[in-house]
Design a protein around this motif. Sequence first.
Motif, mmCIF file in Angstrom:
data_model
loop_
_atom_site.group_PDB
_atom_site.id
_atom_site.type_symbol
_atom_site.label_atom_id
_atom_site.label_comp_id
_atom_site.label_asym_id
_atom_site.label_seq_id
_atom_site.Cartn_x
_atom_site.Cartn_y
_atom_site.Cartn_z
ATOM 1 N N THR A 114 1.365 6.396 -6.879
ATOM 2 C CA THR A 114 0.189 7.218 -7.644
ATOM 3 C C THR A 114 0.730 8.831 -7.266
ATOM 4 O O THR A 114 0.108 9.456 -8.277
ATOM 5 N N THR B 38 2.382 7.954 1.378
ATOM 6 C CA THR B 38 3.715 7.904 0.604
ATOM 7 C C THR B 38 5.023 8.449 1.553
ATOM 8 O O THR B 38 4.859 9.230 2.429
ATOM 9 N N TYR C 121 -3.084 8.230 0.117
ATOM 10 C CA TYR C 121 -1.915 7.960 -0.528
ATOM 11 C C TYR C 121 -1.094 9.151 0.212
ATOM 12 O O TYR C 121 0.042 8.846 0.300
ATOM 13 N N ALA D 102 1.002 4.167 -3.022
ATOM 14 C CA ALA D 102 0.722 5.509 -2.586
ATOM 15 C C ALA D 102 1.941 6.301 -3.456
ATOM 16 O O ALA D 102 1.726 7.237 -4.041
ATOM 17 N N THR E 179 0.904 -1.173 0.196
ATOM 18 C CA THR E 179 0.163 0.124 0.047
ATOM 19 C C THR E 179 0.811 1.395 0.167
ATOM 20 O O THR E 179 0.757 2.150 -0.392
#
Length: 158
Positions: free
Chosen positions: A27, A88, A84, A24, A20
């Motif tokens: 994206t 991130t 996100y 992130a 995940t």
Amino acid sequence: MKIAIGITAENRQAVATELTKILADETVLYTKTKNAHWNCEGADFYDKHKFFEIQFGQLDDVIDQVAERIRSIGHYAPATLQSYLSLTHLSEKITEDNSSKAFIKELLDDHQSIIIILRGHIMLFTADYQDAGTADFVTGLMETHEKMAWFLRSHLNN
């Protein structure tokens, strides 16, 4: 339905948690590449506009693959901008300079940062979580980013 793929539920959860974060990062990098595509200025605008378009297309494919990998090991992929940004490690920093060189430097830094993270996950997924499939998947992602970074680097005069 029970997932029986030879990886414990705890290990699948740990892998999904790391994926995940990768999703992130991908994206955010996609969005930053779109920004470069839309807002690049200068005499080389058209060439770089097309170049960034190719790169964000590649990242769109990567994003889909990462989300599908998360789903294939039995977890849900985050799908909100808020999630996100909280996951991130990349900065959403926007440069004041809309030249292609400024965008390329920033995107290159992000790709190289992602490459280092992905490289570190390969052994983690194999040795600690007994998930050779995700390790192989992440190796492929790393190779994609290495090639994208090479293309970005090739536009800079060092």
